[in-house]
Structures are given as structure tokens and as C-alpha cells.
Design a protein around this motif. Sequence first.
Motif, PDB file in Angstrom:
ATOM      1  N   GLY A   3       0.740  -1.389  -0.032  1.00 54.45           N
ATOM      2  CA  GLY A   3       0.059  -0.035  -0.055  1.00 54.45           C
ATOM      3  C   GLY A   3       0.868   1.228   0.060  1.00 54.45           C
ATOM      4  N   ALA A   4       1.622   1.431   0.722  1.00 59.69           N
ATOM      5  CA  ALA A   4       2.543   2.542   1.092  1.00 59.69           C
ATOM      6  C   ALA A   4       3.591   2.726   0.187  1.00 59.69           C
ATOM      7  CB  ALA A   4       3.214   2.813   2.543  1.00 59.69           C
ATOM      8  N   GLY A   5       4.195   1.445  -0.333  1.00 64.76           N
ATOM      9  CA  GLY A   5       5.254   1.376  -1.243  1.00 64.76           C
ATOM     10  C   GLY A   5       4.806   1.638  -2.853  1.00 64.76           C
ATOM     11  N   ILE A   6       3.524   1.258  -3.065  1.00 60.73           N
ATOM     12  CA  ILE A   6       3.008   0.994  -4.444  1.00 60.73           C
ATOM     13  C   ILE A   6       1.759   2.138  -4.718  1.00 60.73           C
ATOM     14  CG2 ILE A   6       2.284  -0.622  -6.218  1.00 60.73           C
ATOM     15  CD1 ILE A   6       4.224  -2.553  -5.012  1.00 60.73           C
ATOM     16  N   ILE A   7       0.653   1.654  -3.928  1.00 63.03           N
ATOM     17  CA  ILE A   7      -0.496   2.212  -4.177  1.00 63.03           C
ATOM     18  C   ILE A   7      -0.579   3.501  -3.823  1.00 63.03           C
ATOM     19  CG2 ILE A   7      -2.964   2.089  -3.497  1.00 63.03           C
ATOM     20  CD1 ILE A   7      -2.738  -0.931  -3.282  1.00 63.03           C
ATOM     21  N   PHE A   8      -0.155   3.893  -2.594  1.00 62.31           N
ATOM     22  CA  PHE A   8      -0.123   5.233  -2.162  1.00 62.31           C
ATOM     23  C   PHE A   8       1.015   6.283  -2.119  1.00 62.31           C
ATOM     24  CE2 PHE A   8      -3.363   2.984   0.466  1.00 62.31           C
ATOM     25  CZ  PHE A   8      -4.395   3.609  -0.014  1.00 62.31           C
ATOM     26  N   LYS A   9       1.941   5.649  -3.115  1.00 62.04           N
ATOM     27  CA  LYS A   9       3.389   6.157  -3.397  1.00 62.04           C
ATOM     28  C   LYS A   9       3.101   7.604  -3.691  1.00 62.04           C
ATOM     29  CE  LYS A   9       7.588   5.968  -6.172  1.00 62.04           C
ATOM     30  NZ  LYS A   9       7.414   7.177  -6.562  1.00 62.04           N
ATOM     31  N   GLU A  10       2.288   8.175  -4.764  1.00 60.72           N
ATOM     32  CA  GLU A  10       2.128   9.348  -5.292  1.00 60.72           C
ATOM     33  C   GLU A  10       1.933  10.245  -4.117  1.00 60.72           C
ATOM     34  OE1 GLU A  10       3.100  10.250  -8.204  1.00 60.72           O
ATOM     35  OE2 GLU A  10       3.847   8.094  -8.764  1.00 60.72           O
ATOM     36  N   GLU A  11       1.150   9.860  -3.348  1.00 62.73           N
ATOM     37  CA  GLU A  11       0.431  10.984  -2.167  1.00 62.73           C
ATOM     38  C   GLU A  11       1.675  10.917  -1.043  1.00 62.73           C
ATOM     39  OE1 GLU A  11      -1.293   8.324  -3.404  1.00 62.73           O
ATOM     40  OE2 GLU A  11      -3.089   9.211  -4.290  1.00 62.73           O
ATOM     41  N   LEU A  12       2.220  10.063  -0.799  1.00 63.91           N
ATOM     42  CA  LEU A  12       3.293   9.867   0.326  1.00 63.91           C
ATOM     43  C   LEU A  12       4.473  10.634  -0.258  1.00 63.91           C
ATOM     44  CD1 LEU A  12       2.725   6.220   1.672  1.00 63.91           C
ATOM     45  CD2 LEU A  12       2.348   8.469   2.613  1.00 63.91           C
ATOM     46  N   ASP A  13       4.705  10.704  -1.633  1.00 63.31           N
ATOM     47  CA  ASP A  13       5.898  11.293  -2.042  1.00 63.31           C
ATOM     48  C   ASP A  13       5.949  12.687  -1.869  1.00 63.31           C
ATOM     49  OD1 ASP A  13       7.461   9.288  -3.008  1.00 63.31           O
ATOM     50  OD2 ASP A  13       6.691   9.365  -5.084  1.00 63.31           O
ATOM     51  N   SER A  14       4.679  13.388  -1.637  1.00 61.65           N
ATOM     52  CA  SER A  14       4.792  14.821  -1.131  1.00 61.65           C
ATOM     53  C   SER A  14       5.373  15.125   0.225  1.00 61.65           C
ATOM     54  CB  SER A  14       3.063  15.264  -1.273  1.00 61.65           C
ATOM     55  OG  SER A  14       2.459  14.730  -0.359  1.00 61.65           O
ATOM     56  N   ILE A  15       5.567  14.269   0.849  1.00 68.37           N
ATOM     57  CA  ILE A  15       6.124  14.202   2.071  1.00 68.37           C
ATOM     58  C   ILE A  15       7.568  13.953   2.037  1.00 68.37           C
ATOM     59  CG2 ILE A  15       6.059  13.714   4.644  1.00 68.37           C
ATOM     60  CD1 ILE A  15       2.820  13.095   4.027  1.00 68.37           C
ATOM     61  N   LYS A  16       8.439  14.497   2.724  1.00 63.56           N
ATOM     62  CA  LYS A  16       9.956  14.091   2.656  1.00 63.56           C
ATOM     63  C   LYS A  16      10.346  13.697   4.045  1.00 63.56           C
ATOM     64  CE  LYS A  16      11.211  16.441  -1.448  1.00 63.56           C
ATOM     65  NZ  LYS A  16      12.450  16.564  -2.204  1.00 63.56           N
ATOM     66  N   ILE A  17      11.256  12.929   4.283  1.00 68.89           N
ATOM     67  CA  ILE A  17      11.882  12.432   5.472  1.00 68.89           C
ATOM     68  C   ILE A  17      13.455  12.353   5.133  1.00 68.89           C
ATOM     69  CG2 ILE A  17      12.171  10.551   7.112  1.00 68.89           C
ATOM     70  CD1 ILE A  17       9.405   9.741   7.045  1.00 68.89           C
ATOM     71  N   GLY A  18      14.133  13.053   5.819  1.00 68.91           N
ATOM     72  CA  GLY A  18      15.868  12.972   5.646  1.00 68.91           C
ATOM     73  C   GLY A  18      16.087  13.353   4.100  1.00 68.91           C
ATOM     74  N   GLY A  19      15.308  14.215   3.564  1.00 71.34           N
ATOM     75  CA  GLY A  19      15.648  14.428   2.099  1.00 71.34           C
ATOM     76  C   GLY A  19      14.976  13.454   0.989  1.00 71.34           C
ATOM     77  N   PHE A  20      14.236  12.247   1.550  1.00 73.18           N
ATOM     78  CA  PHE A  20      13.884  11.475   0.672  1.00 73.18           C
ATOM     79  C   PHE A  20      12.257  11.482   0.861  1.00 73.18           C
ATOM     80  CE2 PHE A  20      17.949   9.531   1.795  1.00 73.18           C
ATOM     81  CZ  PHE A  20      18.494   9.240   0.685  1.00 73.18           C
ATOM     82  N   LYS A  21      11.833  11.139  -0.467  1.00 72.34           N
ATOM     83  CA  LYS A  21      10.157  11.247  -0.601  1.00 72.34           C
ATOM     84  C   LYS A  21       9.650   9.847   0.421  1.00 72.34           C
ATOM     85  CE  LYS A  21      10.113  13.159  -5.014  1.00 72.34           C
ATOM     86  NZ  LYS A  21      10.036  12.784  -6.528  1.00 72.34           N
ATOM     87  N   LEU A  22       8.477  10.225   1.146  1.00 68.43           N
ATOM     88  CA  LEU A  22       8.040   9.184   2.038  1.00 68.43           C
ATOM     89  C   LEU A  22       7.453   7.685   1.202  1.00 68.43           C
ATOM     90  CD1 LEU A  22       7.300   8.680   4.897  1.00 68.43           C
ATOM     91  CD2 LEU A  22       5.248   9.506   4.555  1.00 68.43           C
ATOM     92  N   GLY A  23       7.185   7.821   0.066  1.00 64.73           N
ATOM     93  CA  GLY A  23       6.723   6.691  -0.909  1.00 64.73           C
ATOM     94  C   GLY A  23       8.043   6.015  -1.080  1.00 64.73           C
ATOM     95  N   PHE A  24       9.101   6.481  -1.462  1.00 65.29           N
ATOM     96  CA  PHE A  24      10.200   5.921  -1.673  1.00 65.29           C
ATOM     97  C   PHE A  24      10.878   5.188  -0.415  1.00 65.29           C
ATOM     98  CE2 PHE A  24      15.051   5.819  -1.641  1.00 65.29           C
ATOM     99  CZ  PHE A  24      15.281   5.022  -2.528  1.00 65.29           C
ATOM    100  N   TRP A  25      10.706   6.109   0.569  1.00 68.52           N
ATOM    101  CA  TRP A  25      11.296   5.458   1.930  1.00 68.52           C
ATOM    102  C   TRP A  25      10.432   4.083   2.489  1.00 68.52           C
ATOM    103  CZ3 TRP A  25       9.191   4.886   6.832  1.00 68.52           C
ATOM    104  CH2 TRP A  25      10.450   4.408   7.907  1.00 68.52           C
TER     105      TRP A  25
END
Length: 84
Positions: A30-52
Amino acid sequence: MTKKDPKAYWKANIRYVLILLVIWFSVSYGAGIIFKEELDSIKIGGFKLGFWFAQQGSMYVFVILIFVYVRLMNKLDKTYGYDE
């Protein structure tokens, strides 16, 4: 001490395993694939949250779920008399 119903014990054990696997699948898929686009708007340590979540988050959740499983099984063992 006599053991209580072993079939009920294993049924509860399998239920715990399935619930925890569904949680892990939901987080990793879910977080890594389905909601990746929405989570990528948030960054943690310089990385997009979906990628993280796709790279690190699902592993952290898996490790946390291992500890949750150990705690649940200790309670279950005590309930059914297998805590010796």
C-alpha cells in the motif's frame, strides 16, 4: 499443568500470523506502491516518503511485527498453558 485445547491454540496462532501478514502486506504494498504518489509529497531525511516506505519502511514494520508476534504468542502460551 494440563494443556488447554491445542486446536484452539493453533487457530489463534494462525489468526495472529494472518493478521500480522496482512498488516505487513498493506504497509509494503500500500505505502510503497498504491499510495506512493500521495506519500511522495512528504519528505523524510531528504527522501520522498513513498520511496522510503518502499525501501526501508516495510522492513522496519516487519521487525516491529516480529516483536508484536512474540508478545502475542507469550500471552497465548500463558493462556493455553504452554509457557513452561
